[in-house]
Motif scaffolding. Sequence first.
Motif, PDB file in Angstrom:
ATOM      1  N   SER B 106       0.811  -1.217   0.000  1.00  0.00           N
ATOM      2  CA  SER B 106       0.000   0.000   0.000  1.00  0.00           C
ATOM      3  C   SER B 106       0.844   1.268   0.000  1.00  0.00           C
ATOM      4  CB  SER B 106      -0.930   0.030   1.213  1.00  0.00           C
ATOM      5  OG  SER B 106      -1.797  -1.043   1.187  1.00  0.00           O
ATOM      6  N   VAL B 107       1.592   1.460  -1.074  1.00  0.00           N
ATOM      7  CA  VAL B 107       2.379   2.682  -1.212  1.00  0.00           C
ATOM      8  C   VAL B 107       1.687   3.538  -2.275  1.00  0.00           C
ATOM      9  CG1 VAL B 107       4.613   3.621  -1.861  1.00  0.00           C
ATOM     10  CG2 VAL B 107       4.487   1.417  -0.702  1.00  0.00           C
ATOM     11  N   ARG B 108       1.573   4.838  -2.017  1.00  0.00           N
ATOM     12  CA  ARG B 108       1.034   5.719  -3.050  1.00  0.00           C
ATOM     13  C   ARG B 108       2.064   5.845  -4.158  1.00  0.00           C
ATOM     14  NH1 ARG B 108      -2.939   9.955  -0.362  1.00  0.00           N
ATOM     15  NH2 ARG B 108      -3.470   8.702   1.429  1.00  0.00           N
ATOM     16  N   ILE B 132      -7.229   2.869  -5.171  1.00  0.00           N
ATOM     17  CA  ILE B 132      -8.178   2.928  -4.064  1.00  0.00           C
ATOM     18  C   ILE B 132      -8.615   4.376  -3.926  1.00  0.00           C
ATOM     19  CG2 ILE B 132      -8.531   2.654  -1.593  1.00  0.00           C
ATOM     20  CD1 ILE B 132      -6.464   0.478  -1.603  1.00  0.00           C
ATOM     21  N   LYS B 133      -9.927   4.584  -3.935  1.00  0.00           N
ATOM     22  CA  LYS B 133     -10.473   5.934  -3.776  1.00  0.00           C
ATOM     23  C   LYS B 133      -9.766   6.920  -4.709  1.00  0.00           C
ATOM     24  CE  LYS B 133     -12.793   6.245   0.619  1.00  0.00           C
ATOM     25  NZ  LYS B 133     -12.924   6.916   1.899  1.00  0.00           N
ATOM     26  N   VAL B 135      -6.892   6.967  -5.827  1.00  0.00           N
ATOM     27  CA  VAL B 135      -5.460   7.171  -5.614  1.00  0.00           C
ATOM     28  C   VAL B 135      -4.742   5.953  -6.182  1.00  0.00           C
ATOM     29  CG1 VAL B 135      -3.640   7.511  -3.926  1.00  0.00           C
ATOM     30  CG2 VAL B 135      -5.919   8.444  -3.491  1.00  0.00           C
ATOM     31  N   MET B 137      -2.142   3.224  -6.291  1.00  0.00           N
ATOM     32  CA  MET B 137      -1.359   2.572  -5.247  1.00  0.00           C
ATOM     33  C   MET B 137      -0.502   1.474  -5.868  1.00  0.00           C
ATOM     34  SD  MET B 137      -2.576   4.029  -2.476  1.00  0.00           S
ATOM     35  CE  MET B 137      -1.969   2.973  -1.209  1.00  0.00           C
TER      36      MET B 137
END
Lengths: 595, 378, 316
Positions: B106-108, B132-133, B135, B137
């Motif tokens: 879970s890294v942007r 996710i949302k 963004v 990832m």
Amino acid sequence: MKTTRKLLALLLAGVMTASLLAGCSSSPSTSSSGSGSSSGETVEGEKIFRRSTLQQATNMNPHQGGDAGSIEVSDYVQAKLYRVVYNEDKTASVPGPELAASEPTTEDGYTWTIKLDPNAKWANGEPITADDFMYSWEMALNPQLANTTTSGLAKNHIQVENAYEYYMQLSTGVPVEWEDVGFKKVDDLTLTVTTSEKYSARDVMYHFCMRYTGPVYKEMYEAGMDANRTSTTYGTSAEEYMSSGPFKLDTWVKGTEVTMSKNENYCHADEIILDGMTVRTVPDENTQIQLFQNGEIDYLSLGTNGLEVFGEDPRTQEYPSTTLRSIQINTENPDKPYLGNLNFKKALYYGINREELANALNYIPAAYFLPTPYVAYSDGTLFRDIPEANAYIPENNGYDPDLAKELFDKALEETGVDKVSITVIYSETVPALRTASEYIQNELTQLFGADRFELKLQSMAQSALLDIMRSSQSGPTNTWDLGWSAWDLTAAQLYPNRKFEPYTSTDSRRFAPYNSPELDALYAESISEECRLDEKKRIEVTMEMEKLVIDNVLEIPVYQQQAYVIHSDRCILPSDVRVNTIGWGWAYMDIDLTK
Amino acid sequence: MMTEKEIYDIPQEKFRFINLDDTLHDEKFSGEALGFFKDAWVRLRRNRVAILAMSMILFIVFMSIFAPMFSGYGYNDQNLNRLNMPPRVPGLEKIGIFDGSKTVNSVRKTSLSDPEKFPEGSVIEILREYTIKDVEMVDVKVNAYIYEGIGDEYFLMGTDYLGRDLWTRLWRGARISLIIAIVAVSANIFIGVVYGAVAGYYGGTTDIIMMRITEIIAAFPQVIVATLLILVLGTGIEAIILALVINGWIGTAKLVRGQFLRFKEREYVLAARTLGVPDKKLIFRHILPNSIGPVITRAMISVPNAIFSESFLAFIGLGLQAPEPSIGVLLSDAQKVLLTYPTQTLFPAILISVLLISFNLFGNGLRDAFDPTMRGTD
Amino acid sequence: MKKYMIGRVIAACVALFLILTIAFMVVRLMPGSVYDDPNLAPEVVAMLEQQAHLDEPLLVQYAYFLKGVIFENDWGVSAKVEPGVPAFDILKRQIPYSLTINVGSLALALPIGIVAGTVAALHKNKAGDHVVSILVVLGISIPSFVFASCLQYFIAYKMGWFPIIFEPSKGTGMQIYSLMLPTIALSLSPIATIARYLRGELIEVLGSEFMVLARTKGLTQRQATIRHSFRNASLPLVNIVIPMFAHVLAGSMVIERIFSIPGVGGTLISSINTNDYSLAVATLIFYALISVLTSFVIDIVLGLIDPRVRLGGSSK
């Protein structure tokens, strides 16, 4: 149900073997209702919020079971006279009526009149009347029942006349009649509460927000009573509990699952959007993560593993907890006079690198006594957000190794000791305390030198820890040196001055021999009528107290816990931020069924 | 061929003395006279598996003594800049195992270009991209040593939640676990042998009462005994050893009692008793040696079992006093991060398995070596 | 035989009574109080303890306790773990769950363990034996939490073949289905133990004279094994399988935690850690009862099988 389970137990042995012989791989295909299929559009119309907790709910009786697991469920099924609601922009909480019709009224500040909402009803549709409250309060304080959590009804935010005396009468030996206690029924929808001191309406409302002030259903309460009337089984199963809150308790499989559905008879039912809630008890963190990733739960509290897995996930939210961990000092230990030396205490205070430790634990460094969520003013301003309240906190989170060393040298000189050898005790149930103790041990030993400073660790059960630390109340004792503690007084969240109550030299809950006359005087001032009714003044005194305890190192604050949570995409929360005392506002949330 | 008659008829002068000048000797033993233990050793030496197992045990003991000294790290050397590092082994890293890589979940995606978070060269590969949302990832595989910025160090087994070297901690933990196990097992054997010998030898009412007592003690689960002891004594090595001893000796006692019931009616015991040999001597000199084989075997199997029990206690929070490691403490710490840092569980689990197998095989070898019926057969 | 049985029954009763007494005393002598909430003022704690008769002399408390247990089956009320709920009710609710997975795991372990042990013995030092040996070593040495976590992660979470945790409210079928994975996780160690034990016993029996006789009679190896050696080897199995029951029950705590099964596993630890006296004593007695019962059953079974056991020990 019980017989089925027994049969089940007997049959299962056979079934297991049979299924195994038939081949393990065949069993999944026979049951297609496997995990993970519950999400999606099949659940049309049912807005159920599903979450998990680490601890099980134990007792719904508001007079019993003050444990976290019970409160988490009880909050949604138990109504009180008042409740906390959002302010207009949903960034803070204010008290408001729940079963009461309006705010309490008074003429002299002592006798309070509370009108009940005529729509107040139990989940079965029967009206909740003043008699229900009178019965509940009498049972809550009943000396024979000896309820564990209800002393707060007698005195917490307000002190009700003769109520504590009534509750304690078997122990004190002074008989008190129920008629003399300050709870009175005027008519079916009106109650009066007489307090022994003057309070504000806000105090009274917050007092009757507490879970244990809520009503109990007399018929079931009496039915569950044992022959000697010393305990009742009310609230120990779904069948023996009557809901009154936004949701009603439908099923409760002890230790695993609680299901609730919307209570249509709740007097504020129009504010509730959800159709129901499910709470699963899942004690293992890894299991919780798998359930969340599988879409079986909508909310997850992230521990060490959770943070690793979700990292920078945009759904992750964090908020400071009210739990502040600090180290108590047994200043009157006769074998170790240096524990009472101010320079030594200061050396410990300045020697801890709180920031580095807090980073490793994902917590917040704390060199102060009052945690960040504590509210100062009735408009919701937080105590730690007041600039003056931060002016006296030492820089760098109280870490100053050079100063610490200097103070340590001075302390040794003053007490004439060559080597300090102390033990820190901590509760084994909190893993972070072990990490923190190990860290501090290593750090302080390096700082002061192993030849002059030795710190040993000792873990023990929480109950034993309390016993040992409180033994110093009855005179100097050498049974302990340093000990971890955490004060999380619910009253202090709204009245920060109350935090210092256990630090006064006469309070029977105090851990260490504090003995600070100045603090006693300041605390007395902070709860005087003047300060009670003037919050500005109260906060000023509170700051003085905090400054005093930091300067005198009454204890060594180390870190404040921080919580990390994640909600699934389905959740539509009423507010973007977590609001103190309301939480995420799950009672008022919505579920997006398309996701 | 001479007939029988002829033999009788040999004249006397035909006979002559032989060996008249020699003195008379007992016939010499063909081999060396072997003591009980030496004999066992001879047979043990031929059992290759047992010897291998024994070497393995000795190796672990050796490592547990010396590895912490030469690892270059102290068992309590903390460094919060290198928490939970993956293992990195010189040599092996070239072929891609234990190369100090780990997965960061879970890294942007935007963080990847931030040298503060991901220093130059730390990203090995991007494993998964998702949204996710709104963004973007990614899950990435990184070289943790560059990622954390600690450069050219090698932690053979990685580090723990305080950045301590797990290689050092594992061997130190092994040392403590072995000490606990060996002390506890020795005490168990001693108590068990004496108790079982007395019960078995005297029999009758003595035996019945003594066996009922063991039944009562055995009825208390070890967890309970340990919890109570630790509540009273505080966590520490003594409390754990005591907890392992309090109901650990019962098995040995039952075993020895059984042996005594078998052997005490044998003729040689009867003979010794008739000759007036006192009870004490009968018990310890004449009957007990029969049980040495089974008892030693049992002791060998008990050692890893004791380590297992210690692990279980640590797992439920009744471990050693921090910061001291033991195999159990390491395992229970590792369990909390099993799915994120599996190697932290892997190494202690391997060590405990190897100990278990070695002690079992060595125990089997000893059993054969001590078997009295095999004495002198080779 | 009758006399032997009666003697054993009396002995078991006496043992149970002594255990009851010791358990009560030991639990009451633990330091600390059940009311460990730091917010509770000590005078309130004193009052609560007085109401719970905790301030009276130990022997008086013991008398109350015995009276309750013997005449009313009243084991007291839990004060902490589930405040206000009778201890007996808590156990009555939890034990079926634990028994289900434990009995299930033994039922699973017995056939597999026996087959594996027999295969290993018949193919001594051949491939089959080695495979079984490796499995045995793994089974004994892998900590149960590792195995359980891996099963949960790979089989339930990754593959989705089983529910991740126990499903209490989706019908009996689902209950059984969701308990299968924990049962399998729990059976690993018993399988290994049984296989190892049986292999050793069988190898010894296979080498004995009557087997040679059986073979000379013309029986095949398989027939001889099943008819003769198997019976001989499996009798001592009683000795390990019955106590294994008590052992597995104690070890199911971790499994129950990982799979969220509301069994009795964690109750003992949590009740002791929180000084929940009534619940701690009741749970302790439950485990003691299992232990005494197993040893009683072993004695009776061995007494039936082997007359020497009945007579031995008292013939001095």
